[in-house]
Design an enzyme around this catalytic site. Structure first.
Site, mmCIF file in Angstrom:
data_model
loop_
_atom_site.group_PDB
_atom_site.id
_atom_site.type_symbol
_atom_site.label_atom_id
_atom_site.label_comp_id
_atom_site.label_asym_id
_atom_site.label_seq_id
_atom_site.Cartn_x
_atom_site.Cartn_y
_atom_site.Cartn_z
ATOM 1 N N GLY A 144 0.873 -1.210 -0.025
ATOM 2 C CA GLY A 144 0.074 0.119 0.171
ATOM 3 C C GLY A 144 0.709 1.261 -0.043
ATOM 4 N N CYS A 145 1.835 1.324 0.907
ATOM 5 C CA CYS A 145 2.925 2.251 0.977
ATOM 6 C C CYS A 145 3.723 2.698 -0.334
ATOM 7 C CB CYS A 145 3.652 2.521 1.974
ATOM 8 S SG CYS A 145 2.790 2.338 3.606
#
Length: 171
Positions: free
Chosen positions: A58-59
């Site tokens: 996600g990051c």
């Protein structure tokens, strides 16, 4: 007696919302450059992007999207400060792996995360939050969770600078 103290503590440490004044801070990025929010907003909008952990899917998606849209941010005289509780070395490697043109701010002690009240309960990492901060440290936009992965709404919230607006031709 304890309940009012706890309630006051929760109210004092609330996530800033649109219209609020963002907490001021001075931080150092992975390259040793210093940033003070109250000074940076004089140059243009600042996107303060908290993310949980370097090298996670996600990051990586979030910060790759900011990298890919950075030219749009620069056109608005904007800047990005990407912040996590990772250590300097980890963030430096992450920034280099993404070839990101913006600052990565290590916050291993969570001081900034606490100021913005975005620490994950129990765990030692930041929740995914993006704050667009304008002149006078006014919070213009807040995105959180999966909404913060896509930079589109943060970029759209970056105001045109007054001096730029004066140069624009009349419609």
């Amino acid at each position: 007696m304890l309940l009012p103290l706890l309630t006051a503590g929760f109210l004092a440490a609330a996530v800033p919302q649109a219209g609020d004044t963002a907490p001021d801070f001075t931080v150092t990025d992975t390259d040793g450059k210093s940033y003070t929010l109250s000074e940076k907003v004089k140059e243009g909008p600042v996107i303060v992007a908290f993310f949980p952990k370097a090298f996670t899917p996600g990051c990586t998606s979030e910060l790759t999207a900011y990298r890919d849209r950075y030219a749009d941010i620069e056109k608005l005289k904007g800047q990005v400060l990407a912040i996590s509780m990772d250590d300097t070395e980890t963030l430096k490697k992450f920034k280099d792996s993404l070839k990101a043109p913006f600052a990565f701010i290590p916050d291993p002690d969570g001081k900034l995360v606490k100021q913005f009240d975005v620490k994950t309960p129990v765990m030692s990492f930041a929740q995914r939050y993006t704050f667009v901060v304008g002149e006078g440290r006014k919070v213009l936009k807040v995105d959180s969770g999966k909404d913060a992965v896509d930079p589109s709404s943060a970029i759209a919230a970056c105001p045109l600078r007054k001096q730029d607006a004066k140069k624009a031709p009349a419609p």
